[in-house]
Design a protein around this motif. Structure first.
Motif, PDB file in Angstrom:
ATOM      1  N   ARG A 490       0.851  -1.193   0.000  1.00  0.00           N
ATOM      2  CA  ARG A 490       0.000   0.000   0.000  1.00  0.00           C
ATOM      3  C   ARG A 490       0.888   1.244   0.000  1.00  0.00           C
ATOM      4  NH1 ARG A 490      -5.324   1.211   1.500  1.00  0.00           N
ATOM      5  NH2 ARG A 490      -5.627   3.254   2.483  1.00  0.00           N
ATOM      6  N   HIS A 491       0.686   2.076  -1.001  1.00  0.00           N
ATOM      7  CA  HIS A 491       1.463   3.312  -1.108  1.00  0.00           C
ATOM      8  C   HIS A 491       0.501   4.500  -1.061  1.00  0.00           C
ATOM      9  CE1 HIS A 491       4.433   6.241  -2.280  1.00  0.00           C
ATOM     10  NE2 HIS A 491       3.783   6.520  -3.415  1.00  0.00           N
ATOM     11  N   LYS A 492       0.650   5.312  -0.022  1.00  0.00           N
ATOM     12  CA  LYS A 492      -0.218   6.478   0.134  1.00  0.00           C
ATOM     13  C   LYS A 492       0.641   7.662   0.567  1.00  0.00           C
ATOM     14  CE  LYS A 492      -4.400   8.112   2.452  1.00  0.00           C
ATOM     15  NZ  LYS A 492      -5.460   7.783   3.431  1.00  0.00           N
ATOM     16  N   LYS A 493       0.567   8.727  -0.207  1.00  0.00           N
ATOM     17  CA  LYS A 493       1.357   9.916   0.111  1.00  0.00           C
ATOM     18  C   LYS A 493       0.532  11.137  -0.240  1.00  0.00           C
ATOM     19  CE  LYS A 493       5.985  11.846  -0.562  1.00  0.00           C
ATOM     20  NZ  LYS A 493       7.260  11.722  -1.314  1.00  0.00           N
ATOM     21  N   GLN A 494       0.383  12.014   0.758  1.00  0.00           N
ATOM     22  CA  GLN A 494      -0.434  13.202   0.542  1.00  0.00           C
ATOM     23  C   GLN A 494       0.460  14.436   0.574  1.00  0.00           C
ATOM     24  OE1 GLN A 494      -3.801  12.638  -0.034  1.00  0.00           O
ATOM     25  NE2 GLN A 494      -3.684  14.691  -0.896  1.00  0.00           N
ATOM     26  N   SER A 495       0.290  15.269  -0.422  1.00  0.00           N
ATOM     27  CA  SER A 495       1.030  16.546  -0.449  1.00  0.00           C
ATOM     28  C   SER A 495       0.126  17.584  -1.073  1.00  0.00           C
ATOM     29  CB  SER A 495       2.322  16.377  -1.255  1.00  0.00           C
ATOM     30  OG  SER A 495       2.013  15.950  -2.571  1.00  0.00           O
ATOM     31  N   GLY A 496       0.645  18.784  -1.261  1.00  0.00           N
ATOM     32  CA  GLY A 496      -0.187  19.819  -1.886  1.00  0.00           C
ATOM     33  C   GLY A 496      -0.622  19.397  -3.271  1.00  0.00           C
ATOM     34  N   GLY A 497      -1.876  19.609  -3.615  1.00  0.00           N
ATOM     35  CA  GLY A 497      -2.389  19.156  -4.908  1.00  0.00           C
ATOM     36  C   GLY A 497      -2.726  17.680  -4.848  1.00  0.00           C
ATOM     37  N   HIS A 498      -2.525  16.978  -5.991  1.00  0.00           N
ATOM     38  CA  HIS A 498      -2.816  15.546  -6.039  1.00  0.00           C
ATOM     39  C   HIS A 498      -1.881  14.763  -5.138  1.00  0.00           C
ATOM     40  CE1 HIS A 498      -5.862  15.785  -9.032  1.00  0.00           C
ATOM     41  NE2 HIS A 498      -5.052  16.270  -9.980  1.00  0.00           N
ATOM     42  N   GLY A 499      -2.414  13.721  -4.476  1.00  0.00           N
ATOM     43  CA  GLY A 499      -1.587  12.819  -3.680  1.00  0.00           C
ATOM     44  C   GLY A 499      -1.201  11.608  -4.521  1.00  0.00           C
ATOM     45  N   GLN A 500      -0.673  10.578  -3.851  1.00  0.00           N
ATOM     46  CA  GLN A 500      -0.316   9.331  -4.530  1.00  0.00           C
ATOM     47  C   GLN A 500      -0.985   8.184  -3.781  1.00  0.00           C
ATOM     48  OE1 GLN A 500       3.912   8.813  -5.246  1.00  0.00           O
ATOM     49  NE2 GLN A 500       4.248  11.026  -5.202  1.00  0.00           N
ATOM     50  N   PHE A 501      -1.660   7.335  -4.544  1.00  0.00           N
ATOM     51  CA  PHE A 501      -2.331   6.213  -3.894  1.00  0.00           C
ATOM     52  C   PHE A 501      -2.327   4.993  -4.810  1.00  0.00           C
ATOM     53  CE2 PHE A 501      -5.899   3.477  -2.821  1.00  0.00           C
ATOM     54  CZ  PHE A 501      -5.734   3.352  -1.438  1.00  0.00           C
ATOM     55  N   GLY A 502      -1.833   3.894  -4.247  1.00  0.00           N
ATOM     56  CA  GLY A 502      -1.884   2.603  -4.938  1.00  0.00           C
ATOM     57  C   GLY A 502      -1.957   1.516  -3.893  1.00  0.00           C
ATOM     58  N   ASP A 503      -2.827   0.545  -4.088  1.00  0.00           N
ATOM     59  CA  ASP A 503      -3.016  -0.506  -3.085  1.00  0.00           C
ATOM     60  C   ASP A 503      -3.208  -1.837  -3.813  1.00  0.00           C
ATOM     61  OD1 ASP A 503      -3.558  -1.906  -0.759  1.00  0.00           O
ATOM     62  OD2 ASP A 503      -5.698  -1.441  -0.842  1.00  0.00           O
ATOM     63  N   VAL A 504      -2.333  -2.814  -3.513  1.00  0.00           N
ATOM     64  CA  VAL A 504      -2.432  -4.113  -4.179  1.00  0.00           C
ATOM     65  C   VAL A 504      -2.290  -5.239  -3.166  1.00  0.00           C
ATOM     66  CG1 VAL A 504      -1.551  -3.320  -6.418  1.00  0.00           C
ATOM     67  CG2 VAL A 504       0.061  -4.112  -4.683  1.00  0.00           C
ATOM     68  N   TRP A 505      -2.973  -6.330  -3.452  1.00  0.00           N
ATOM     69  CA  TRP A 505      -2.751  -7.597  -2.756  1.00  0.00           C
ATOM     70  C   TRP A 505      -2.218  -8.578  -3.807  1.00  0.00           C
ATOM     71  CZ3 TRP A 505      -3.106  -9.132   2.298  1.00  0.00           C
ATOM     72  CH2 TRP A 505      -3.631  -8.201   3.207  1.00  0.00           C
ATOM     73  N   ILE A 506      -1.058  -9.151  -3.510  1.00  0.00           N
ATOM     74  CA  ILE A 506      -0.402 -10.031  -4.488  1.00  0.00           C
ATOM     75  C   ILE A 506      -0.039 -11.356  -3.819  1.00  0.00           C
ATOM     76  CG2 ILE A 506       1.589 -10.337  -6.037  1.00  0.00           C
ATOM     77  CD1 ILE A 506       1.767  -7.312  -6.278  1.00  0.00           C
ATOM     78  N   GLU A 507      -0.328 -12.436  -4.541  1.00  0.00           N
ATOM     79  CA  GLU A 507       0.115 -13.765  -4.094  1.00  0.00           C
ATOM     80  C   GLU A 507       1.444 -14.093  -4.781  1.00  0.00           C
ATOM     81  OE1 GLU A 507      -2.963 -16.507  -5.056  1.00  0.00           O
ATOM     82  OE2 GLU A 507      -4.137 -16.100  -3.250  1.00  0.00           O
TER      83      GLU A 507
END
Length: 694
Positions: A490-507
């Motif tokens: 899970r990658h979540k980063k918030q800053s001014g303007g658009h943030g960054q978000f990606g979330d995966v479950w992998i086997e």
């Protein structure tokens, strides 16, 4: 030098175990024939044949060298070859163009491994052989013992043509068995002397054997022999010439090369008994146009066919290509075809090489050996021929390099000069290879042995001005996993303007092969399809480095099974990062293991060494797969061995078998390394990484 036809040219290779005296022997012949003004010495670095600075420094032959001389109206091209095992490729070059061989044997140390190998090479080529028992002026030299060993090893065709004569323990002359005359050494010259009673018994036995060998060459002579009649001098000369050519008679001579004693009788024998280029007969090539076999006759008027058997990388002149003409005539300022590449080559000046001395000639015809400079594409083993009648001659079979070391520059910024120099030296020596290992980021040089590679490094410094060290190359290990796990990235980063978000479950699980496999098993659009490639790309970048020691990961299957996204903050980059986070965590949980490369080893050795070889393979963590006799007193061992344990096997095998062993080693597969071995590798890799990070 006058022109000579194929009926007057003899190409004779000198071979021996290292240190038997080939170069001194060649030096004496050149001096006796008036081709040189003084008798050079190896210790002084003044010989014609050992002219390379490396040879002078080491006092051994490293390169094959050619020098012609004229004796009894015959042009004799002497081909002097190295005797040390690391330079066997040079012997193969000389053997390709030789019409006869003289094998030198030390009268002090006797038949050695190099003697046996020289005999094998000559017999494979099918050329006549004579032996010269050298160093007979040494008080520990023993002619009878050495002759007996030659007969025992190489058969009853081995026939002494001389018996040495000693007086007060010193070599003073010999008896010629063919003429039954005694000769006393008077410097390089000979004077007549009475046959001493001390050698009469030895002489009678040798004479009887030689007469029998002569009789067997012809039915009429056999009949004469049984009737007790003496052969005429002419009959003996013709019979010996015939017997030598087919190998039924292998003459043995004796003397001292450094003292120039007993050399002229060998020169006479070469002129009288050894075959000319015309006697050696036709060769067979391939017609380039039809692909069919084509007879190549030693006729100066026939279409040109020549083979380049040696290349010299000269820092001043450039590339020198040494060749033998098999058919036709090659002329200065002409154009020829390289049959291997299909390109035309311009012949400028034609040269005859006498060591490093270059003698310019206008043409060279069938049977002769010469050189040309600055050919554009021609390499060792290539055929030069007529453009109108293109033909391809057999090349040269070289041993494969079996020792590899990594280059480490002594000074930063020399990388380009090093690469350029190594490539030029590669043109000169087909038994040496240079390559770049992109995985380990090392430049690797491979050769026949440690001395071979040491010479390459010395030449690199002398010719191109760059110094390097040789170090053990890094082993390309791999990593993989043993069990199946399911992890979240899970990658979540918030800053001014658009943030960054990606979330995966992998086997993550073993793929069942070595390749990386990526699949998706997503329901309900938890992760939009347009992000699937980003997840795969992130994982493919990650598998270049494993979590144990940073080696590439193989045999991995990754299945994207779930996740989530943000309509505004999600992006391809965010999902790449999320995939990498899942990868790092997943591999830690999935039982990561280190894999080591396993090689398939085949060793051919004397059967007497079989036990030592098997014991050594076991010490290297190898598994013996088979042990079989293959005839000729040899056995074959087949095994699988970790490549990391085989770094200097070429040197070790040579030591264990006295130079008689041969091996091939090829990568087979990757296999899990034992825990203690793996831990050592991981610790070392982490230490190197910390050093690099400083």
């Amino acid at each position: 030098m006058d022109k000579y036809g194929a009926d007057k040219i003899k190409n004779v290779i000198l071979m021996a175990h290292g240190g038997a005296g080939k170069t001194s022997f060649a030096e004496a012949m050149l001096f006796n024939a008036g081709a040189t003004e003084r008798l050079g010495k190896i210790a002084d670095g003044t010989t014609v044949m050992d002219y390379d600075p490396e040879e002078t420094k080491r006092a051994i032959s490293i390169n094959t060298a050619v020098a012609p001389f004229v004796w009894k109206n015959k042009k004799i091209n002497i081909i002097d070859t190295p005797g040390y095992f690391d330079f066997v490729g040079e012997v193969k070059e000389g053997m390709r163009v030789a019409g006869a061989a003289i094998i030198l044997v030390s009268g002090r140390s006797g038949v050695a491994v190099g003697t046996e190998l020289s005999w094998e090479y000559a017999k494979e080529k099918g050329i006549p052989v004579a032996f010269f028992i050298n160093k007979m002026d040494d008080e520990n030299a023993n002619f009878a013992t050495t002759l007996s060993a030659l007969k025992e090893k190489f058969g009853t065709a081995v026939a002494p043509f001389q018996v040495p004569v000693r007086e007060d323990g010193k070599l003073i002359g010999f008896v010629d068995i063919v003429q039954m005359k005694g000769y006393r050494y008077d410097g390089a010259k000979l004077s007549d002397m009475a046959v001493p009673d001390s050698v009469s018994a030895e002489l009678e036995e040798a004479r009887g054997f030689l007469m029998e060998a002569i009789a067997e060459t012809d039915e009429a002579l056999m009949e004469k022999y049984f009737e007790g009649e003496e052969f005429t001098a002419e009959e003996m000369t013709l019979a010996i010439k015939k017997g030598v050519k087919v190998g039924d008679i292998v003459p043995v001579f004796c003397g001292s090369a450094t003292a120039n004693r007993g050399i002229t009788p060998v020169m006479d024998a070469i002129s009288d008994y050894f075959p000319t280029a015309l006697d050696n007969g036709d060769n067979v090539g391939k017609d380039v146009k039809t692909g069919e076999d084509k007879v190549i006759s030693p006729d100066p008027a026939a279409p040109l066919a020549a083979i380049v058997f040696k290349t010299i990388a000269d820092q001043f002149v450039g590339k020198i290509s040494i060749f033998r003409v098999y058919s036709g005539t090659i002329k200065a300022d002409s154009t020829v075809l390289n049959a291997n590449t299909g390109t035309q080559e311009k012949i400028g000046k034609l040269l005859i090489m006498r060591g490093k001395k270059q003698i310019e000639v206008s043409e060279l015809s069938a049977g002769d050996i010469g050189a040309v400079t600055k050919l554009a594409v021609t390499q060792t083993g290539h055929t030069l021929c007529s453009t109108a009648s293109p033909v391809l001659l057999d090349g040269i079979s070289f041993p494969q390099p079996n020792l590899s070391l990594a280059i480490k520059p002594k000074a930063k910024g020399d990388e380009e000069k090093i690469s350029s120099g190594l490539r030029k030296l590669e043109e000169e020596d087909p038994c040496y290879k240079v390559s770049n290992n992109t995985e380990t980021r090392q430049q690797i040089i491979s050769g026949v042995g440690e001395q071979h590679l040491d010479v390459i490094v010395s030449k690199l410094k002398a010719k191109f001005g760059v110094a390097v060290d040789l170090i053990e190359p890094k082993v390309p290990y791999r990593e993989t996993l043993r069990k199946k796990v399911k992890v979240q990235g899970r990658h979540k980063k918030q800053s001014g303007g658009h943030g960054q978000f990606g979330d995966v479950w992998i086997e993550f699980e073993p793929s069942g092969g070595e390749d990386f496999v990526f699949e998706t098993n997503i329901f309900g659009g938890a992760v939009p399809k347009n992000y699937f490639p980003a997840v795969e790309k992130g994982l493919r970048e990650c598998i270049q480095k494993g979590v144990l020691a940073g080696y590439p990961v193989v045999g991995l299957k990754a299945t994207l099974v779930d996740g989530s996204y943000h309509p505004v903050d999600s992006s391809e980059m965010a999902f790449k990062v999320a995939a990498s986070l899942a990868y790092k965590e997943g591999l830690k949980q999935a039982g990561p293991v280190l894999l080591e490369p396993i090689g398939s080893l085949e060793v051919i050795i004397p059967e007497a060494d079989m036990g030592d070889i098997i014991g050594d393979v076991n010490k290297r963590r190898g598994r013996i797969l088979g042990m079989n006799p293959i005839g000729g007193g040899l056995g074959k061992v087949e095994a699988e061995v970790p490549m990391s344990e085989m770094h200097k096997y070429a040197t070790d095998l040579r030591s264990m078998t006295g130079g008689r062993g041969k091996f091939t080693l090829q990568f087979e597969r990757y296999e899990e390394a034992p825990q203690n071995v793996a831990q050592e590798i991981i610790t070392k890799a982490k230490a190197e990484q910390q050093e690099d990070d400083k």
